[in-house]
Design a protein around this motif. Structure first.
Motif, PDB file in Angstrom:
ATOM      1  N   UNK A 234      -5.397 -16.278 -10.519  1.00  0.00           N
ATOM      2  CA  UNK A 234      -6.346 -15.160 -10.515  1.00  0.00           C
ATOM      3  C   UNK A 234      -6.221 -14.263  -9.284  1.00  0.00           C
ATOM      4  N   UNK A 235      -5.321 -14.584  -8.373  1.00  0.00           N
ATOM      5  CA  UNK A 235      -5.195 -13.806  -7.141  1.00  0.00           C
ATOM      6  C   UNK A 235      -4.526 -12.460  -7.398  1.00  0.00           C
ATOM      7  N   UNK A 236      -4.879 -11.504  -6.558  1.00  0.00           N
ATOM      8  CA  UNK A 236      -4.231 -10.197  -6.591  1.00  0.00           C
ATOM      9  C   UNK A 236      -3.120 -10.158  -5.548  1.00  0.00           C
ATOM     10  N   UNK A 237      -2.261  -9.162  -5.668  1.00  0.00           N
ATOM     11  CA  UNK A 237      -1.208  -8.966  -4.684  1.00  0.00           C
ATOM     12  C   UNK A 237      -1.811  -8.692  -3.301  1.00  0.00           C
ATOM     13  N   UNK A 238      -2.942  -7.972  -3.291  1.00  0.00           N
ATOM     14  CA  UNK A 238      -3.610  -7.664  -2.028  1.00  0.00           C
ATOM     15  C   UNK A 238      -4.117  -8.935  -1.347  1.00  0.00           C
ATOM     16  N   UNK A 239      -4.647  -9.874  -2.130  1.00  0.00           N
ATOM     17  CA  UNK A 239      -5.113 -11.136  -1.553  1.00  0.00           C
ATOM     18  C   UNK A 239      -3.957 -11.909  -0.927  1.00  0.00           C
ATOM     19  N   UNK A 240      -2.837 -11.960  -1.634  1.00  0.00           N
ATOM     20  CA  UNK A 240      -1.668 -12.680  -1.127  1.00  0.00           C
ATOM     21  C   UNK A 240      -1.251 -12.136   0.231  1.00  0.00           C
ATOM     22  N   UNK A 241      -1.106 -10.809   0.316  1.00  0.00           N
ATOM     23  CA  UNK A 241      -0.618 -10.221   1.563  1.00  0.00           C
ATOM     24  C   UNK A 241      -1.663 -10.219   2.670  1.00  0.00           C
ATOM     25  N   UNK A 242      -2.942 -10.199   2.304  1.00  0.00           N
ATOM     26  CA  UNK A 242      -3.991 -10.310   3.314  1.00  0.00           C
ATOM     27  C   UNK A 242      -3.952 -11.680   3.982  1.00  0.00           C
ATOM     28  N   UNK A 243      -3.714 -12.726   3.190  1.00  0.00           N
ATOM     29  CA  UNK A 243      -3.599 -14.076   3.742  1.00  0.00           C
ATOM     30  C   UNK A 243      -2.348 -14.202   4.615  1.00  0.00           C
ATOM     31  N   UNK A 244      -1.242 -13.621   4.170  1.00  0.00           N
ATOM     32  CA  UNK A 244      -0.014 -13.671   4.961  1.00  0.00           C
ATOM     33  C   UNK A 244      -0.226 -13.016   6.321  1.00  0.00           C
TER      34      UNK A 244
END
Length: 239
Positions: free
Chosen positions: A172-182
């Motif tokens: 359910x994650x968005x691309x924005x969530x992935x890169x925010x965590x990175x």
């Protein structure tokens, strides 16, 4: 840094991260022998970081197809140096690869979908089957918004192809969530992401995406959108 510049607000990001950690802990408790098949993409680096940071007993491996980008191979060493763990590299059977190349040529996958799938089967599906043998569950970094073939991706499912449970904790994650965590944790990632490659596979079968294309448009770009799976996630393709 990745072309994804927008950030998820801190409260929402903290909530997503906490939910992910709890999900991974539950998987590890339910399946002490669970393994994570990492493609070494951005999503998979988020999962790896979560696993390593929590000290979870989930073994991480990657499929070294023999045709990965140099940047992808270099990332393996970076992971091992950063986290102090060994990433198991599963390679295809050399004799099978030689027989295929001898019969069809080194780049036969451009000629037909059947030959492309045969190449994927030898370089990815068979090695994965070997790596999963004897385990009760495996994890992936797939997300629903990545492509048309993944819009109905569940967070957990029984995988009839390989005969074990399959977990997609970032479904359910968005691309924005992935890169925010990175960005938040300074997680290492493949530099090809900064060059327009949101999804990275074998070097001959991956290109940068163009404006307006979905995240996996650069994978097997000569094929139809509905076919862009290699066989590792056969359940994503609907009849």
């Amino acid at each position: 840094m990745s072309a994804i510049l927008s950030s998820v607000p801190e409260p929402a990001l903290s909530s997503s991260w906490a939910i992910l950690q709890a999900a991974l802990e539950h998987i590890a408790d339910t399946h002490p022998d669970a393994v994570f098949a990492s493609s070494l993409g951005a999503e998979d680096m988020v999962l790896a970081h979560a696993i390593f940071a929590a000290g979870l007993p989930i073994q991480v491996f990657t499929l070294d197809t023999g045709r990965l980008h140099a940047e992808t191979l270099a990332l393996i060493q970076l992971i091992e140096d950063r986290y102090g763990v060994a990433v198991r590299r599963i390679q295809p059977d050399p004799a099978s690869i030689k027989a295929h190349v001898d019969a069809h040529g080194a780049y036969a996958f451009y000629e037909s979908m059947a030959l492309r799938k045969e190449c994927c089967a030898l370089r990815k599906v068979e090695p994965l089957r070997r790596a999963l043998q004897g385990h009760s569950a495996w994890l992936t970094g797939q997300r629903r918004s990545q492509s048309l073939t993944r819009t109905e991706l569940p967070e957990s499912e029984f995988d009839p192809v390989f005969g074990l449970w399959k977990y997609n904790p970032l479904a359910s994650w968005t691309q924005e969530e992935v890169w925010s965590v990175i960005r938040r944790f300074g997680i290492p990632y493949n530099p090809l992401h900064d060059r327009g490659y949101p999804s990275i596979g074998c070097e001959p079968c991956t290109r940068a995406v163009r404006p307006g294309e979905d995240e996996r448009a650069g994978r097997w770009w000569w094929e139809q959108k509905q076919s862009k799976e290699c066989g590792l996630h056969a359940g994503n393709l609907k009849d």
